[in-house]
Structure formats: structure tokens, C-alpha cells
Enzyme design. Structure first.
Site, PDB file in Angstrom:
ATOM      1  N   LYS A  58      22.893  34.989  10.829  1.00 33.33           N
ATOM      2  CA  LYS A  58      23.401  35.648  12.042  1.00 33.33           C
ATOM      3  C   LYS A  58      22.684  36.975  12.262  1.00 33.33           C
ATOM      4  O   LYS A  58      22.458  37.388  13.395  1.00 33.33           O
ATOM      5  CB  LYS A  58      24.909  35.862  11.933  1.00 33.33           C
ATOM      6  CG  LYS A  58      25.551  36.502  13.167  1.00 33.33           C
ATOM      7  CD  LYS A  58      27.038  36.273  13.232  1.00 33.33           C
ATOM      8  CE  LYS A  58      27.763  37.055  12.163  1.00 33.33           C
ATOM      9  NZ  LYS A  58      27.877  38.493  12.498  1.00 33.33           N
ATOM     10  N   HIS A 110      37.073  27.556   4.519  1.00 31.73           N
ATOM     11  CA  HIS A 110      36.605  28.182   5.743  1.00 31.73           C
ATOM     12  C   HIS A 110      37.012  27.367   6.961  1.00 31.73           C
ATOM     13  O   HIS A 110      37.063  26.146   6.915  1.00 31.73           O
ATOM     14  CB  HIS A 110      35.087  28.366   5.690  1.00 31.73           C
ATOM     15  CG  HIS A 110      34.686  29.487   4.789  1.00 31.73           C
ATOM     16  ND1 HIS A 110      33.410  29.970   4.739  1.00 31.73           N
ATOM     17  CD2 HIS A 110      35.396  30.229   3.915  1.00 31.73           C
ATOM     18  CE1 HIS A 110      33.348  30.956   3.857  1.00 31.73           C
ATOM     19  NE2 HIS A 110      34.537  31.127   3.348  1.00 31.73           N
TER      20      HIS A 110
END
Length: 933
Positions: A592, A158
Site C-alpha cells: 500500500k 483478518h
């Protein structure tokens, strides 16, 4: 300037503690050498400028000095492009060098602890095994545990990993030179040479490019992931197994048996195509071949070294008949060594391994000379040969030899095989739906399209097709590029399994899985590639793993699995997978989506409900924790995190992602890497074999309090992020999110699709951006309002506080939640965050949002202290508090510089030097924070 003040940035508190004296000395030494390098290569004025900026930033932070802020603005506004770059690089390297010193000190303290004969510490396998033995767990039960267990850190690529390989290599060199000073009685001449080598390494660092000049490719990411096997995994994992076996032997009257291999490394790098169009079938094959080439190169080197050392002669020792038989099949040795049977055996292994490498990975890795030896059919055949050697040594008075390098090599082969790491495949459920839709429409008997079918109709058609023996895909049909690409990937998966074994590619993950239909769609595509079969001969060569990521999906995942297990066809297939089903939980997207408190609570509840469903159906559960480095993405201390899992949810089975810069932080240094791996093992042993049930909160009141806190925190977070008008503008202007997209730190785009919506932004750059501007709202926002509202509604503040204080003392989940939040609050800095907020062009928006953030931060600290009884952040973690104090004088100036650079860049100064300097500050702040994404 007579005193090199840059070399005197040391912990402000506890300086009298003798144990930290070597750390302070290392920081002074490295700081002095870097300062000398700056003087020598950039000049005294540049050194003075760096020091002035540091001192002014410290005044602004510690004294909230408005004049210092204005002075800092003036200095930064007048920096030339060249000065800006040099200043950023100076503070970046100070951060890097302080990290090196700190890591070395952790190792130093641990070794001192061991030398002193102190009791084993939490997180060590020694203490974990002592605890379970003390509770009456016998060695047979432990052997059974290891035989069934799987503990697997999974490396991912990532895009928050910002360090180049060249920088990592010099980190290790500097650390090695510091260790040499620490552990060796150097003569004056040796000490002088050591210092010269340190200065040379630091000067080389200063003259080495920090940033990548081009964006990483997936091939680059594969290579970056492989370096940690050389740094840590290949040597330290066998060490951990040997340590466990030696501990067990001390608790037995006989030699401990060889325990099963339960600790293994996984990888997504080269197999994760969710949102990454660059992961193709060729890339996946390249990853598998590079994995195999690396591990076979390692075996070839080790076999050669061991063979050279095995000079035992038949004139002095005897060997077993099976070893003699193995030796007789090996290539000839010189006549002078014909009496050395072990050398003959290892020479035979060496030639067969070379033949194996040439067969499995002919186009990557080292190019060996062709020989006539027969390749090993699989790693089990190689293990068989090693076992012959070990048995012969043990039976003929050479037991010590059997316990050394040969034992470690044998364990390495058992763990890494010929595949090195298990590569996961991952794809988004929407892509599966798109491909299945095309296959349906190519074969439809009516004019209906797949999306027109009801949920029940889809399930009926999918199950019917799964049970049919003929394929849906036809060579006579034309398919879209997406469908062809997906089918090629899955066919390549079958080929990789054929060449390297099923263990090389054992998992298929479905991102954004929301229901049984998504699981059946993936199963149908796997069937088309021959990886899965329903019906009477039901089987699957891969684990099908749904990934539940949003708050709603976490709330519904137990019902999804209940429905899935009610399908007889699926249960029959599951029996071919040892009746084990893996489920992945997404910490990042749920955070999120719903904020820190709700994400953690819904994951905890999901684990409880999943455990109930699996127990009811008699299916074994393995949880895969998809977490990042930051608390906002599920990060935090692994030991406490695993022990905080609900009772029965671990049960010897755990996989977890290791992402971004955390991989480098955990696994570059072999001692630190071993300690991190031990921590995972120790926590899994304790969570499974000790009575954790007794220390978990079971009262309805605890759960009711968390439900109310979660609901209130969720509302506060959603009000800020999703309901505040123009919040996206505040986010984009007050963070470096747009500039991160231009930094060459990952192969994947920062968004799943072209959009300015928060929903479409990948979680990693979302969290990374909030970390860089030091606000860090994904790790705390909403908790303060939640407690404030709960206390006000309860009416009796004292009674509520007493209850929450009890929850903190006795409930590992709640304790870990607050401990992680404490860490994030300590790393955040609203003074610096306010300077980023000044970049927001809409003054009303800036005032509204930042006031909300500041108010919430103050509420979080207020109620954290009230519940924990602390009076300062990280009061119960002085080591981390010290670490942050050491690093902030280096990080703060880079933040201030970043704000000024962003202001210039967004005002139209698009000079390449400005863009590079912004990227340097992103790199530098990430290095200083250590876990930013």
C-alpha cells in the site's frame, strides 16, 4: 425453456481433454440441481431472469458489446428488491458450487496421477526428499535438518473471511456426496439416493442465510479458526510426518527413527490486539483454554477408540514390564477383560486426560464427569505413556499395531501438546511508547516527559531499567486504561505460560517497528510481567519479533538489527532463545505504501541484508512472512514463493500468515489441506538443502535493472495513489469500501483511526475493495511504466529485452514476480472496472484516474508478453486459466448487480433489502474470486 443452460457453464477451451470431462459433468450436475431448486422455490420467471442476466453479462465481457451493456443496465435498473436478492444469491451459489467441483477435480487428478504410478510432482515431499537424497544428503543430515527446522502456517482473523460455518459444513457434505459418486460403484438405487441427498443439500443451502446477522466477536473468530483442526490439521499433519518417515525408511537399511516435530500451526486469533480493542486479557485466556479443550477432547476420543480396538490378551501375547506396571495403575476393567493389559493402559490414559481437561479448561469445551485420576503434568508425560505402549507392541510381534492409529496419536501429541497451537501476541509500537511514557513519567526524577528525551537518552534509560531487578509499576500509582489493559494482557500471558507451557504463547510481535527503541520498549513491558529478564541471569520466555512494514522500514531493518545485536545485554538474553531471532516482514503495508514491484523488491533486498547481518553476528534468522491471500498482499503459490527467497534466508525456518478466505480455500478439504501443507514442507526442504545459490541472479546488472524498475514503478504508483488530487474520493466512490465496513465479517475496524486518508486505512479492506471492483491495482500497477521507461532510457530495446528475458528464465525472484502479476491481470477486468468508475461523481476525476489505470494495465500486459514470450495471459498455467473461465460467468453478473445496488444506495435508497443485497454481492464476488483480501 427446455434446456437448463445454467448447468452448461463449462470451460470453453480444452473441452476435448478427457481428464476434464468429470469436472464438466460435476458442474453440469450441480448447475442443473441449483437451477431446479430456483425453479421450484422461486418460479420459472426467476430462473429465466437469472439466465438472461448471465447471457447479457457474457456478451458484454467477451464481445465488448455496448448494446449488451445498455441492455444490462435496463434489466438491473428494473429489478425489484426481492428479484435483486434472489439473483445475487443464485450467482453466489453457482460460484460456490463451481468451487466445490473444482476442488474435487484437483483431488481427482492427483489421485489419478498416483494410481498411474507417475513421477512425483513439484511441491510433494516425495520429490523433495528424492532430490536432496540424489544430491548426496544422507539420512543423518535430514534428521538434523528436521531437528532444527520450524515450518509454521499462522492462522489470522483478518476481515475478508466471509463464509459462515453453516455454509462450510454444507460445502463439505456436497463434496462428500460427489466423492461418493466418483469413487464408488453405486447401484441404481444408491445413485438415486445420492442425487436426492445432493438436491436436499443444495435446497438447504438456498434456504440458509448467507450473511451473518451480527458482527463477529473475537470469540466467534476463535471458534471459526478451530474448525480447520477438525477439517484438516489433526489428521493430516500426523499423516505428513508418517509419510516422511516411511520415505526415509526406504532409503535406509533399518527402520527410520522418529523425526522431530517441525511442522506446527500458529495463531493470531485472540492474541492480536493491534487495532482491535476487543482483544483483552480475558479473551486471550479464553483462546488458550479453547485451544486446550479442543485438543484434549480429541485425545480423549482417540484414546477411547484405540483402547476399544486393543483387545490383545495376555493369554496369547506378552508385554513389557513397564507396560505391565502402567496397566497396574489403571482403573479396573470388568472381570471378563482383566487379561487385556493394553485396554487397561488406555483406560488409565482416558481417565487422566479427562482430569487434565477439567484442570486446564474447566469453563470451556465438554463437561466431563469428575474422577479421582491425577492430571498429566504436561504433554510429555502423556507421550511417555504412549511410548511405553509402542515399545511393548514392537518388542512382542505387534509392530503393525504400533504403526497405525497409535503412531498418529503419538505424533499429534508431540505436535499439538496440550495447547494445540502457539498463540502470538501483537501490538502496535505506538501503544508501547504510550505505556512506557506513562511509566517513565510516574517514576521520573526530573520534570521531563518521555517524548522529550533524545533517542540516545531513551535507549540509555530503557537499558538501565531492563537491568534493574525492581519493577517500574507500583500499586500506589494510578494508570490510564490503556496502560492497565496492556499490563493485564502481559500478566495473563505469564499465567497462560504457567498453565499451558511456554510453547502456548511463545511470540511477541511489534507492529510498525522502526528502530531499536521500539524493541527495547516492548522488552521493558515484558520484563514488568516477568516474561523477560536482563542482567546476569538474562532470559526470555517469548521471542521478541519486530515487524517491518513500510518501504522505509524495510530499507532500514538490517541496520536496526545490526544496532540491536551490538547491545551485549540483548545478545545475552538472546542466548536463552537458542540464539535465534525472528523478524517479520509486512507485505501488505509495504504494498500500500510503495506498490507491487517496490514492495516485493524491497522485501527481497531486506532478506539479503538481514541474512548478512545475522551471519556476521552468528545469530540464527527466522523470517515470518506477513502476507495475505492476494498478490497485492504477498499471496501467490507458496512453493514458488519460498523457492524464490534469497539463498540462506530460509535455512529450515519459516513462518507465514494464512489469512481470510484463503484459510477456508486451503484447509476446509483435508486432501487439499494436506497438499498445501506438503508444499510448505517440500519448498523449505529444497530451499535449505539444495544448492539454490546457483540459480539465483548474482550479476550486478540484474540488481541494477531491478533497482531502476523499482524506482520507476514506485514513482508511478505514488503519483497515482498519493499525489493525484482527490484520489481518495475516486477510491471511495469506485469501490465498495464504505459498504465493506457494514459487513459483519470481522471484529476489527476497517481503519486504524477515524480518517479518510489512504495511510490510515487498513491494508486488507484496501486490497479487498480493489479486488471487488476487478481493478486489482495492488497486484500490478507500476510495472508497465517501469519497463517502458527503462527500455526508452536504455535506447537499445532488443538488448534490454534479452537481458530481462534471461532474468525471467533464470531468476526465481523475477519469475515469481511476473507469474504472480500474470495471475492478477488475468483476474482483473477493466470492462467491469469501468462500470464501477461510473459511480465517481466527479467526471474529470473519473476520466483522469481511470485513463491512468487503463493505460498502465495495457503497458503491463504489453511488457509481460514481451518478457515472457507469451501471447495470452496465463499461457503457462492452463489449469488456473480454466478455473478463471469457469468462474467468470458467475462473478461478472454479481459485479454488475453490485454497481447498480451501490448507485441506488448512494442515491438515497437505504432500504434494508438494498443494504443486504450489497453485502450479498460482496460475499458472492469474494467467493468467486477465492483470494480477494
Amino acid at each position: 425453456m427446455s434446456l437448463n443452460t445454467l448447468a452448461n457453464i463449462v470451460p470453453e477451451k480444452d473441452t476435448s481433454l478427457e481428464k476434464d470431462h468429470p469436472l464438466r459433468e460435476d458442474i453440469r450436475l450441480l448447475g442443473r440441481m441449483l437451477g431446479d431448486t430456483i425453479r421450484e422455490l422461486e418460479g420459472e420467471p426467476m430462473f429465466d431472469l437469472v439466465e438472461t442476466i448471465r447471457q447479457t453479462a457474457v456478451r458484454f465481457r467477451r464481445e465488448q458489446d455496448e448494446e449488451a451493456g445498455k441492455e444490462l443496465d435496463t434489466i438491473l435498473n428494473h429489478l425489484s428488491h426481492k428479484e435483486t436478492t434472489a439473483v445475487v444469491r443464485a450467482f453466489s451459489y453457482f460460484s460456490l458450487l463451481s468451487n466445490i467441483a473444482e476442488d474435487l477435480h484437483h483431488n481427482r487428478r492427483r489421485r489419478a496421477h498416483l494410481r498411474a504410478g507417475s513421477p512425483p510432482q513439484d511441491g510433494s515431499v516425495t520429490l523433495a526428499l528424492e532430490r536432496v537424497v540424489a544430491k548426496g544428503i544422507n539420512t543423518q543430515q535430514l534428521e538434523n535438518f528436521f531437528a532444527e527446522a520450524l515450518i509454521s502456517p499462522v492462522l489470522t482473523a483478518h476481515p475478508t473471511e466471509v463464509q459462515r460455518r453453516s455454509i462450510l459444513d454444507y460445502q463439505l457434505k456436497i463434496q462428500r456426496l460427489l466423492k461418493e459418486r466418483d469413487r464408488t460403484q453405486l447401484t441404481p438405487n444408491e445413485l438415486r439416493h445420492n442425487e436426492e441427498d445432493l438436491r436436499s443439500a443444495i435446497q438447504t443451502l438456498w434456504q440458509t442465510r448467507v450473511l451473518r446477522s451480527v458482527r463477529l466477536t473475537v470469540q466467534d473468530e476463535i471458534e471459526n479458526g478451530l474448525i480447520y483442526y477438525h477439517y484438516t490439521f489433526l489428521k493430516q499433519i500426523p499423516y505428513i510426518y508418517a509419510k516422511i518417515e516411511d520415505i526415509l525408511e526406504r532409503h535406509m537399511d533399518k527402520a527410520a527413527p522418529c523425526i522431530a516435530s517441525f511442522l506446527r500451526i500458529g495463531s493470531w486469533i485472540g492474541g492480536d490486539r493491534d487495532g482491535n480493542p476487543f482483544v483483552t486479557h480475558q479473551i486471550m485466556l479464553h483462546a488458550a483454554e479453547r485451544h486446550s479443550a479442543l485438543i484434549l477432547d480429541y485425545y480423549i476420543e482417540e484414546v477411547e477408540k484405540i483402547g476399544q480396538a486393543m483387545s490383545l490378551t495376555e493369554r496369547l501375547i506378552k508385554v513389557t514390564s513397564e507396560l505391565e506396571g502402567l496397566a497396574s495403575t489403571a482403573p479396573g476393567l470388568p472381570a471378563s477383560r482383566i487379561d487385556e493389559p493394553y485396554r487397561r493402559v488406555f483406560l488409565g490414559m482416558h481417565t487422566r486426560l479427562i482430569a487434565t481437561s477439567r484442570y486446564l479448561s474447566p469453563h470451556v469445551g465438554r463437561q466431563y464427569q469428575e474422577n479421582t485420576a491425577e492430571p498429566y503434568a504436561d504433554s510429555a508425560e502423556f507421550v511417555h505413556d504412549l511410548d511405553i505402549v509402542i515399545r511393548s507392541l514392537k518388542q512382542h510381534q505387534s509392530n503393525k499395531l504400533a504403526q497405525g492409529a497409535i503412531r498418529d496419536l503419538r505424533r499429534a501429541v508431540d505436535v499439538f501438546g496440550f495447547h494445540l497451537a502457539s498463540l502470538d501476541m501483537r501490538q502496535h509500537s505506538k501503544i508501547h511508547e504510550q505505556v512506557v511514557s506513562e511509566l517513565y513519567e510516574k517514576n521520573a526524577q526530573d520534570n521531563r516527559n518521555y517524548p522529550d528525551l533524545t533517542r540516545a537518552e531513551r535507549a540509555e534509560w530503557l537499558l538501565a531499567e531492563l537491568k534493574r531487578s525492581h519493577p517500574l509499576v507500583s500499586s500506589l500509582s494510578d494508570y490510564s486504561d490503556i496502560t492497565q489493559g496492556e499490563l493485564r494482557i502481559l500478566r495473563m500471558a505469564a499465567e497462560i505460560q504457567r498453565r499451558f507451557g511456554h510453547v502456548a504463547l511463545p511470540n511477541y510481535i511489534i507492529s510498525m517497528a522502526t528502530g531499536v527503541i521500539h524493541i527495547l520498549e516492548a522488552a521493558l513491558l515484558l520484563k514488568e510481567a516477568g516474561l523477560l529478564q536482563f542482567g546476569e541471569a538474562a532470559r526470555s520466555t517469548v521471542n521478541i519479533i519486530p515487524l517491518f512494514e513500510t518501504i522505509d522500514d524495510l530499507r532500514g531493518c538490517a541496520n536496526v538489527m545490526e544496532e540491536l545485536f551490538s547491545l551485549p545485554e540483548y545478545r545475552k538474553m538472546l542466548r536463552s532463545r537458542s540464539n535465534l531471532q525472528e523478524v517479520m516482514l509486512g507485505y501488505s503495508d509495504s504494498n500500500k505504501d510503495g506498490g507491487f514491484v517496490t514492495s516485493n523488491w524491497e522485501i527481497h533486498k531486506a532478506e539479503i541484508e538481514l541474512t548478512k547481518v545475522f551471519n556476521r553476528h552468528g545469530v540464527r534468522l527466522r523470517l515470518f512472512h506477513g502476507r495475505g491471500g492476494t498478490v497485492g498482499r504477498g499471496g501467490g503459490p507458496s512453493y514458488q514463493g519460498i523457492l524464490a527467497q534469497p539463498p540462506g534466508s530460509v535455512n529450515g525456518q519459516i513462518r507465514l500468515t494464512e489469512q481470510g478466505e484463503v484459510i477456508a480455500s486451503k484447509y476446509t478439504d483435508p486432501e487439499i489441506g494436506r497438499r498445501n501443507l506438503e508444499t510448505l514442507v517440500a519448498a523449505t526442504i529444497e530451499s535449505t538443502l539444495l544448492d539454490r545459490d546457483a540459480i539465483h541472479c548474482h550479476t550486478p546488472q540484474c540488481y541494477q535493472i531491478m533497482e531502476e524498475l523499482s524506482a520507476s514503478a514506485y514513482a508511478a504508483y505514488r503519483d497515482l495513489v498519493y499525489k493525484t488530487p482527490n484520489f481518495t474520493q475516486f477510491f471511495q466512490e469506485s469501490t465498495p469500501i464504505r459498504e465493506i465496513a457494514g459487513l459483519h465479517i470481522g471484529s476489527r475496524p476497517t481503519s486504524r483511526k477515524p480518517s479518510n486518508k489512504i495511510e490510515d486505512l487498513r491494508t486488507i479492506p484496501w486490497v479487498f475493495s480493489w479486488s471487488l471492483n476487478r481493478t486489482m491495482i495492488p497486484g500490478w500497477y507500476g510495472f508497465g511504466t517501469a519497463v517502458e521507461n527503462f527500455v526508452q532510457q536504455a535506447g537499445n530495446t532488443q538488448d534490454v529485452l534479452i537481458q530481462m528475458q534471461k532474468m525471467y528464465r533464470t531468476w526465481p525472484f523475477f519469475q515469481t514476480l511476473l507469474s504472480n502479476m500474470d495471475m492478477v491481470l488475468a483476474k482483473s477486468d477493466l470492462g467491469i472496472a469501468s462500470r464501477y468508475a461510473e459511480l465517481v461523481t466527479d467526471s474529470e476525476l473519473r476520466q483522469y484516474v481511470f485513463t491512468a489505470i487503463r493505460t498502465e494495465w495495457e503497458l503491463c500486459v504489453k511488457w509481460l508478453f514481451a518478457i515472457t514470450g507469451h501471447t495470452e495471459l496465463l499461457q503457462d498455467n492452463p489449469t488456473l486459466a480454466r478455473s478463471i473461465r469457469i468462474r467468470t460467468p458467475y462473478i461478472d453478473p454479481m459485479n454488475h448487480l453490485q454497481v447498480e445496488l451501490l448507485r441506488r444506495y448512494r442515491s438515497g435508497d437505504d432500504d434494508d433489502a438494498i443494504r443486504r443485497a450489497i453485502h450479498l454481492t460482496i460475499n458472492g464476488v469474494a467467493t468467486g474470486l477465492r483470494n480477494s483480501g
